[in-house]
Design an enzyme around this catalytic site. Structure first.
Site, mmCIF file in Angstrom:
data_model
loop_
_atom_site.group_PDB
_atom_site.id
_atom_site.type_symbol
_atom_site.label_atom_id
_atom_site.label_comp_id
_atom_site.label_asym_id
_atom_site.label_seq_id
_atom_site.Cartn_x
_atom_site.Cartn_y
_atom_site.Cartn_z
ATOM 1 N N LYS A 1 37.839 -15.173 1.003
ATOM 2 C CA LYS A 1 38.058 -15.788 -0.308
ATOM 3 C C LYS A 1 38.524 -14.727 -1.300
ATOM 4 O O LYS A 1 37.761 -13.857 -1.712
ATOM 5 C CB LYS A 1 36.774 -16.429 -0.846
ATOM 6 C CG LYS A 1 37.082 -17.249 -2.091
ATOM 7 C CD LYS A 1 35.894 -17.460 -2.994
ATOM 8 C CE LYS A 1 35.750 -16.441 -4.084
ATOM 9 N NZ LYS A 1 36.862 -16.335 -5.030
ATOM 10 N N GLY B 1 32.339 -6.795 -5.604
ATOM 11 C CA GLY B 1 32.492 -7.381 -6.934
ATOM 12 C C GLY B 1 31.439 -6.842 -7.874
ATOM 13 O O GLY B 1 30.883 -5.755 -7.642
ATOM 14 N N GLY B 2 31.150 -7.579 -8.911
ATOM 15 C CA GLY B 2 30.234 -7.116 -9.950
ATOM 16 C C GLY B 2 28.778 -7.125 -9.490
ATOM 17 O O GLY B 2 28.400 -7.878 -8.586
ATOM 18 N N THR C 1 27.004 -10.547 -9.928
ATOM 19 C CA THR C 1 27.382 -11.492 -8.863
ATOM 20 C C THR C 1 26.685 -11.108 -7.562
ATOM 21 O O THR C 1 26.201 -11.972 -6.831
ATOM 22 C CB THR C 1 28.910 -11.491 -8.648
ATOM 23 O OG1 THR C 1 29.560 -11.486 -9.909
ATOM 24 C CG2 THR C 1 29.356 -12.691 -7.838
ATOM 25 N N GLY C 2 26.639 -9.818 -7.285
ATOM 26 C CA GLY C 2 25.986 -9.342 -6.054
ATOM 27 C C GLY C 2 24.523 -9.766 -6.004
ATOM 28 O O GLY C 2 24.017 -10.186 -4.957
ATOM 29 N N GLU D 1 29.204 -4.375 -2.183
ATOM 30 C CA GLU D 1 29.835 -3.209 -2.831
ATOM 31 C C GLU D 1 29.992 -3.578 -4.294
ATOM 32 O O GLU D 1 30.805 -4.446 -4.635
ATOM 33 C CB GLU D 1 31.218 -2.937 -2.223
ATOM 34 C CG GLU D 1 31.209 -2.597 -0.750
ATOM 35 C CD GLU D 1 30.795 -1.165 -0.469
ATOM 36 O OE1 GLU D 1 30.414 -0.443 -1.407
ATOM 37 O OE2 GLU D 1 30.830 -0.782 0.706
ATOM 38 N N CYS E 1 35.962 0.547 -9.589
ATOM 39 C CA CYS E 1 34.499 0.546 -9.513
ATOM 40 C C CYS E 1 33.937 1.955 -9.661
ATOM 41 O O CYS E 1 32.897 2.158 -10.259
ATOM 42 C CB CYS E 1 34.056 -0.067 -8.193
ATOM 43 S SG CYS E 1 34.886 0.653 -6.780
ATOM 44 N N GLU F 1 28.733 -1.292 -17.352
ATOM 45 C CA GLU F 1 30.093 -1.122 -16.824
ATOM 46 C C GLU F 1 31.069 -1.890 -17.720
ATOM 47 O O GLU F 1 30.961 -3.106 -17.859
ATOM 48 C CB GLU F 1 30.172 -1.666 -15.392
ATOM 49 C CG GLU F 1 31.522 -1.399 -14.741
ATOM 50 C CD GLU F 1 31.637 -2.013 -13.347
ATOM 51 O OE1 GLU F 1 31.257 -3.182 -13.166
ATOM 52 O OE2 GLU F 1 32.125 -1.303 -12.449
HETATM 53 P P1 NAD Z 1 33.151 -10.669 -9.704
HETATM 54 O O1 NAD Z 1 31.787 -10.335 -9.247
HETATM 55 O O2 NAD Z 1 33.297 -11.480 -10.937
HETATM 56 O O3 NAD Z 1 33.949 -11.464 -8.570
HETATM 57 C C1 NAD Z 1 34.146 -10.934 -7.275
HETATM 58 C C2 NAD Z 1 34.388 -12.081 -6.302
HETATM 59 O O4 NAD Z 1 33.196 -12.867 -6.224
HETATM 60 C C3 NAD Z 1 35.489 -13.054 -6.733
HETATM 61 O O5 NAD Z 1 36.199 -13.484 -5.603
HETATM 62 C C4 NAD Z 1 34.708 -14.199 -7.353
HETATM 63 O O6 NAD Z 1 35.402 -15.431 -7.308
HETATM 64 C C5 NAD Z 1 33.489 -14.233 -6.461
HETATM 65 N N1 NAD Z 1 32.286 -14.832 -7.067
HETATM 66 C C6 NAD Z 1 31.937 -14.874 -8.374
HETATM 67 N N2 NAD Z 1 30.747 -15.494 -8.517
HETATM 68 C C7 NAD Z 1 30.328 -15.848 -7.276
HETATM 69 C C8 NAD Z 1 29.173 -16.516 -6.757
HETATM 70 N N3 NAD Z 1 28.177 -16.936 -7.561
HETATM 71 N N4 NAD Z 1 29.083 -16.712 -5.434
HETATM 72 C C9 NAD Z 1 30.055 -16.267 -4.614
HETATM 73 N N5 NAD Z 1 31.170 -15.641 -5.029
HETATM 74 C C10 NAD Z 1 31.310 -15.412 -6.346
HETATM 75 O O7 NAD Z 1 33.917 -9.285 -9.833
HETATM 76 P P2 NAD Z 1 35.410 -9.041 -10.363
HETATM 77 O O8 NAD Z 1 35.414 -9.187 -11.850
HETATM 78 O O9 NAD Z 1 36.372 -9.826 -9.557
HETATM 79 O O10 NAD Z 1 35.609 -7.500 -9.951
HETATM 80 C C11 NAD Z 1 35.184 -6.442 -10.725
HETATM 81 C C12 NAD Z 1 33.863 -5.884 -10.233
HETATM 82 O O11 NAD Z 1 33.984 -5.495 -8.858
HETATM 83 C C13 NAD Z 1 33.444 -4.639 -10.971
HETATM 84 O O12 NAD Z 1 32.079 -4.714 -11.284
HETATM 85 C C14 NAD Z 1 33.698 -3.512 -9.983
HETATM 86 O O13 NAD Z 1 32.915 -2.378 -10.176
HETATM 87 C C15 NAD Z 1 33.402 -4.203 -8.687
HETATM 88 N N6 NAD Z 1 34.034 -3.512 -7.560
HETATM 89 C C16 NAD Z 1 33.234 -2.763 -6.733
HETATM 90 C C17 NAD Z 1 33.817 -2.036 -5.683
HETATM 91 C C18 NAD Z 1 32.976 -1.181 -4.767
HETATM 92 O O14 NAD Z 1 33.491 -0.760 -3.741
HETATM 93 N N7 NAD Z 1 31.730 -0.893 -5.073
HETATM 94 C C19 NAD Z 1 35.187 -2.098 -5.482
HETATM 95 C C20 NAD Z 1 35.970 -2.885 -6.333
HETATM 96 C C21 NAD Z 1 35.369 -3.589 -7.375
#
Ligand code: NAD
Length: 506
Positions: free
Chosen positions: A190, A243-244, A247-248, A265, A299, A400
């Site tokens: 996704k 992702g964030g 969310t994680g 991550e 990130c 962040e």
């Molecule tokens: P996000 O958490 O908003 O979204 C990431 C993904 O998760 C998207 O595909 C989104 O649609 C999905 N998502 C959102 N809510 C969800 C839920 N409740 N259940 C399942 N899936 C869900 O993050 P973003 O704004 O797309 O990306 C930026 C973030 O990603 C920053 O915090 C950045 O630090 C982090 N990031 C981390 C790494 C790493 O390797 N540690 C790498 C790249 C980005």
């Protein structure tokens, strides 16, 4: 070379084309009539339309992936060399189309073309790297009492749900997909709703190389619908998420119900520590690159500069003067060093943090505004921004921001530097600049961060693991460790003499 005036248009499809999902080896996926427009952040023009999935389509994709995994002769039991061959073919096709895909990433994400090209090259290398690993021996035997042969075999864990963010749309998915597929897992991917386009091209390649139906599936849609359906699906064995942090945490809570494995991550607020004895020009240069590369939407961005007090008066004016000279523009322009932020709403969030910083009493040294002259007004461009006179408890120091905003923290001793560096909930990355080798090693060992650098910032390699400490993650991607994330370890004990145990006397 693709970077002429018209090139940015040439990689786009006709605006009427609605691109879709790839399920069980087919693009012919109906059911959903929900379409979402895809936007170019440099001018907020529509550059594509994508069909989004529903819970039913997630179910179809997971069924296809489950069948492709378990059926007789399925992906799980496909000879590793054959799996590797597919990955190498994907890698070669990506190589053939790398400039097209890089330009598309630039248009969809806003990143500078050179960075986008590096992303595609990274993805090419990931498929090669894990193709290599697929065929390497990875079992073990153990020294146990003589009558037993004890060993471990590694088995692919099953269907993996891969959920990725918008800041590295292709490369984050590729690093998870290549490892999972090499291990023998099947996947449902996704993308972020904001950046689905380059993954559609990757799946065209997957289709072209004839990966067996159902082994890799693509479902677009929001986190709350498609992401959530993947997390709650009983047949998804693992969620591999980038992702964030918020969310994680939500994913971990949701996954608890069926004890799904999760790899997370997450975000960061990484310290870049500059000691007075560091090479001055190098340290200034990497302080800029650490935070302003990819507009700070990385990130592992060096979003906190920890500066030894004795060089503050020399370092900061140079840093600010060079930050003001950074060339801002659309990612496809060869002169551009910093592009737009991903969306208007994200830009508003970043600008809101600038407001918070000022209200908290930090001193704004430069930037802090959207750029609105001429064509810039159409896009989401924000000036390189630097704050000083901060305190550790400020929100701009702790949270962040994920934009081109650097906060400076000042220290006087090595101990103070370490305390400040470790003083957030995050633990993704950290760097130390010093010409004292022993000090560099001492400090690195005390930093709570998964990715660290000495006298440089940002270079990382697919061969080495990527994972966060503290609230920056769980599990990890890349390298041999990333491969292990997709393998169960099964203990097998074989009696070397076949006879009853003798435990029951009757
Ligand atoms: P996000 O958490 O908003 O979204 C990431 C993904 O998760 C998207 O595909 C989104 O649609 C999905 N998502 C959102 N809510 C969800 C839920 N409740 N259940 C399942 N899936 C869900 O993050 P973003 O704004 O797309 O990306 C930026 C973030 O990603 C920053 O915090 C950045 O630090 C982090 N990031 C981390 C790494 C790493 O390797 N540690 C790498 C790249 C980005």
């Amino acid at each position: 070379m693709l970077r002429t005036a018209n090139d940015e248009k040439s990689v786009l499809r006709d605006k009427d084309v609605v691109e879709g999902m790839y399920i069980n080896g087919s693009w012919e996926v109906s059911a959903s009539d929900h379409k979402r427009e895809v936007i170019n952040p440099a001018n907020n023009e529509v550059i594509g339309t994508v069909t989004e999935g529903t819970v039913e389509e997630v179910d179809l994709a997971v069924k296809a992936a489950k069948d492709a995994f378990y059926k007789k002769g399925g992906w799980k039991s496909t000879y590793a060399r054959t799996r590797a061959d597919y990955l190498l073919k994907i890698s070669s096709k990506l190589e053939e189309r790398k400039e097209e895909i890089a330009m598309l990433e630039t248009l969809n994400n806003g990143k500078v073309y050179g960075d986008a090209l590096e992303d595609v090259e990274d993805a090419i290398n990931q498929f090669q790297y894990y193709a290599g690993l697929a065929t390497k021996p990875h079992g073990q035997t153990y020294e146990v009492p003589d009558e037993i042969q004890a060993m471990v075999i590694r088995e692919p864990i099953g269907v993996v749900g891969i959920i990725v963010p918008w800041n590295y749309p292709l490369v984050m998915a590729a690093q998870k997909m290549s490892a999972a597929l090499a291990a023998g897992c099947t996947v449902v991917v996704k993308p972020s709703t904001q950046t689905p386009l380059t993954l559609i091209r990757l799946f065209e390649i997957i289709d072209e190389v004839g990966l067996p139906n159902g082994v890799a599936n693509l479902v677009h849609g929001s986190g709350s619908v498609v992401g959530n359906a993947l997390i709650n699906h009983p047949d998804v064995e693992k969620i591999s998420f980038t992702g964030g942090t918020a969310t994680g945490k939500q994913i971990m809570r949701d996954a608890a119900d069926n004890l799904k494995k999760v790899g997370l991550e997450l975000g960061g607020k990484s310290p870049n520590i500059v000691f007075a004895d560091a090479d001055f020009d190098t340290a200034v240069d990497y302080a800029l690159l650490g935070i302003f590369a990819q507009q700070g939407q990385v990130c592992s961005a060096g979003s906190r500069l920890l500066l030894e007090k004795s060089i503050y008066d020399k370092f900061v004016p140079e840093l600010v003067s060079r930050a003001k000279k950074i060339k801002i523009g659309p990612g496809w322009d060869e002169e551009t060093e910093m592009g737009p932020l991903i969306s208007k709403s994200h830009m508003e969030n970043v600008l809101n943090y600038v407001k918070i910083g000022v209200e908290e009493g930090a001193e704004l040294l430069c930037g802090g505004k959207q750029i609105t002259e001429g064509d810039f007004a159409k896009g989401n461009f924000v000036e390189p921004t630097i704050f000083t006179n901060t305190t550790p408890d400020m929100r701009i120091v702790q949270e962040e921001i994920f934009g081109p905003v650097l906060v400076i923290q000042v220290f006087e001793t090595e101990e103070e530097a370490i305390e400040l560096a470790n003083g957030t909930d995050f633990g993704l990355a950290a760097a130390v600049f010093t010409n004292d080798g022993a000090k560099a090693q001492r400090v690195i060992r005390q930093l709570q961060a998964g990715i660290t650098w000495i006298n440089t910032y940002h270079p990382t390699f697919n061969e080495a693991p990527w994972s966060g400490y503290k609230q920056s993650g769980l599990g990890g991607d890349l390298g041999t460790y990333g491969f292990e994330e997709y393998l169960y370890k099964k203990q097998v004990n074989i009696a070397l003499e076949v006879k009853p145990s003798g435990f029951y006397k009757g």
